[in-house]
Design an enzyme around this catalytic site. Structure first.
Site, PDB file in Angstrom:
ATOM      1  N   CYS A 144      81.058  80.706  23.362  1.00 18.15           N
ATOM      2  CA  CYS A 144      80.976  80.281  24.762  1.00 18.15           C
ATOM      3  C   CYS A 144      79.516  80.166  25.170  1.00 18.15           C
ATOM      4  O   CYS A 144      78.691  81.033  24.831  1.00 18.15           O
ATOM      5  CB  CYS A 144      81.694  81.289  25.664  1.00 18.15           C
ATOM      6  SG  CYS A 144      81.722  80.834  27.409  1.00 18.15           S
ATOM      7  N   HIS A 176      90.642  77.512  26.815  1.00 21.61           N
ATOM      8  CA  HIS A 176      89.403  78.268  26.984  1.00 21.61           C
ATOM      9  C   HIS A 176      88.728  77.904  28.313  1.00 21.61           C
ATOM     10  O   HIS A 176      88.299  78.788  29.063  1.00 21.61           O
ATOM     11  CB  HIS A 176      88.472  77.969  25.803  1.00 21.61           C
ATOM     12  CG  HIS A 176      87.122  78.608  25.899  1.00 21.61           C
ATOM     13  ND1 HIS A 176      86.734  79.664  25.087  1.00 21.61           N
ATOM     14  CD2 HIS A 176      86.048  78.366  26.696  1.00 21.61           C
ATOM     15  CE1 HIS A 176      85.500  80.024  25.388  1.00 21.61           C
ATOM     16  NE2 HIS A 176      85.060  79.246  26.362  1.00 21.61           N
ATOM     17  N   GLU A 177      88.633  76.598  28.596  1.00 25.41           N
ATOM     18  CA  GLU A 177      87.973  76.164  29.829  1.00 25.41           C
ATOM     19  C   GLU A 177      88.803  76.522  31.064  1.00 25.41           C
ATOM     20  O   GLU A 177      88.251  76.875  32.108  1.00 25.41           O
ATOM     21  CB  GLU A 177      87.707  74.657  29.784  1.00 25.41           C
ATOM     22  CG  GLU A 177      86.851  74.193  28.610  1.00 25.41           C
ATOM     23  CD  GLU A 177      85.519  74.928  28.502  1.00 25.41           C
ATOM     24  OE1 GLU A 177      85.004  75.408  29.535  1.00 25.41           O
ATOM     25  OE2 GLU A 177      84.990  75.018  27.381  1.00 25.41           O
TER      26      GLU A 177
END
Length: 303
Positions: A207, A250-251
């Site tokens: 990330c 994830h986003e």
């Protein structure tokens, strides 16, 4: 040219310069007198004169009408960098802030793990906001931010834009995920997962907001996502599988204030990038059989 002629047209500014000029002139005269007779005095005297000259030259007396606050403001006005006074774009834009400057479209800096607002749930964008020029400028900035910061996806909160939007995609290859295939660019506003498969897979996630760390994370293999495109139009429900499904989840976590370290099954599955770079020396099947054999950017069915 005489000093008086230099000051004749300067008004109060010239008067304020007078103490500085007089101090500098006096210091030079003092230095010449002392050094000319240095053979009659201690070697310390010329050095003391030099220090005094420097102190008078670089710290001249303040004009009697100039307050300390005025002096500081005067110094700041000549030495400050105006670029430092411009707030990073996106931090207050797109949410109806009257103080925002919609002409600013540079890529903002990243926000990192621990940032108070990064770790909060973000509000959905309203139709009025999405139609605004400021919002459209910001949504167009997201892909540039992703590329500039080297990611394969980026969420609005990661660059200090507090709304529910993200984009992801890979053009060519990405050195942070060398085994990942290309992904067409997608931009989403107010995204939601309408369905997720029971079947899961694992991946070494990274990330931009957690630099230098990888985490072994399990997520559904496939999802169906709904939401709006970059112009605010309703998207057809889209089925995502493999890496696109992984990155979208994830986003989407970012929009709810969740970062990947909290998704790993244990602390041994949080690994510094330096360790990943030296994985040839890992103990067999460490930290797990699946994570041991999976390269960056690849997915694995086995933990």
């Amino acid at each position: 040219m005489k000093t008086s002629s230099l000051l004749s047209g300067a008004g109060s500014g010239g008067v304020r310069l007078l103490p500085s000029i007089m101090a500098a002139t006096a210091s030079l005269l003092l230095f010449r007198v002392v050094t000319a007779n240095s053979h009659l005095r201690s070697p310390q005297v010329p050095r003391a004169a030099t220090r005094l000259a420097q102190r008078l030259a670089f710290n001249p007396p303040r004009h009697q009408d100039q307050t300390p606050g005025e002096e500081r403001r005067s110094m700041m006005s000549t030495s400050s960098n105006n670029d430092d006074l411009v707030e990073a774009p996106g931090r207050n834009q797109g949410r109806g802030d009257d103080n925002s400057d919609p002409s600013i479209s540079l890529v903002p800096p990243l926000r990192y793990l621990g940032d108070r607002r990064l770790m909060q749930t973000q509000p959905p964008a309203t139709p009025e906001e999405i139609r605004s020029e400021a919002f459209q400028r910001q949504i167009a900035m997201l892909p540039r931010a992703m590329k500039e910061h080297g990611g394969i996806g980026i969420a609005a909160p990661q660059v200090g834009w507090w709304t529910r939007a993200f984009c992801f995609g890979i053009e060519g290859t990405n050195p942070r995920y060398p085994d990942a295939a290309e992904m067409p660019l997608q931009t989403w506003i107010n995204p939601e997962i309408a369905w997720a498969s029971e079947e899961t897979c694992w991946m070494w996630e990274g990330c931009l907001s957690v630099p230098g760390v990888r985490g072994w994370v399990e997520r559904p293999k496939e999802v169906i996502m709904t939401g709006l495109d970059e112009h605010g139009a309703e998207r057809e429900p889209r089925r995502l599988a493999g890496l696109p499904a992984r990155v979208a989840q994830h986003e989407l976590d970012h929009l709810d204030g969740v970062l990947f370290p909290s998704k790993t099954p244990g602390r041994e599955f949080l690994v510094p990038q330096a360790s990943m770079d030296a994985r040839d020396g890992w103990a067999p099947n460490w930290p797990s059989p699946g994570s041991f054999k999976t390269q960056l950017g690849a997915l694995c069915d086995e933990k």
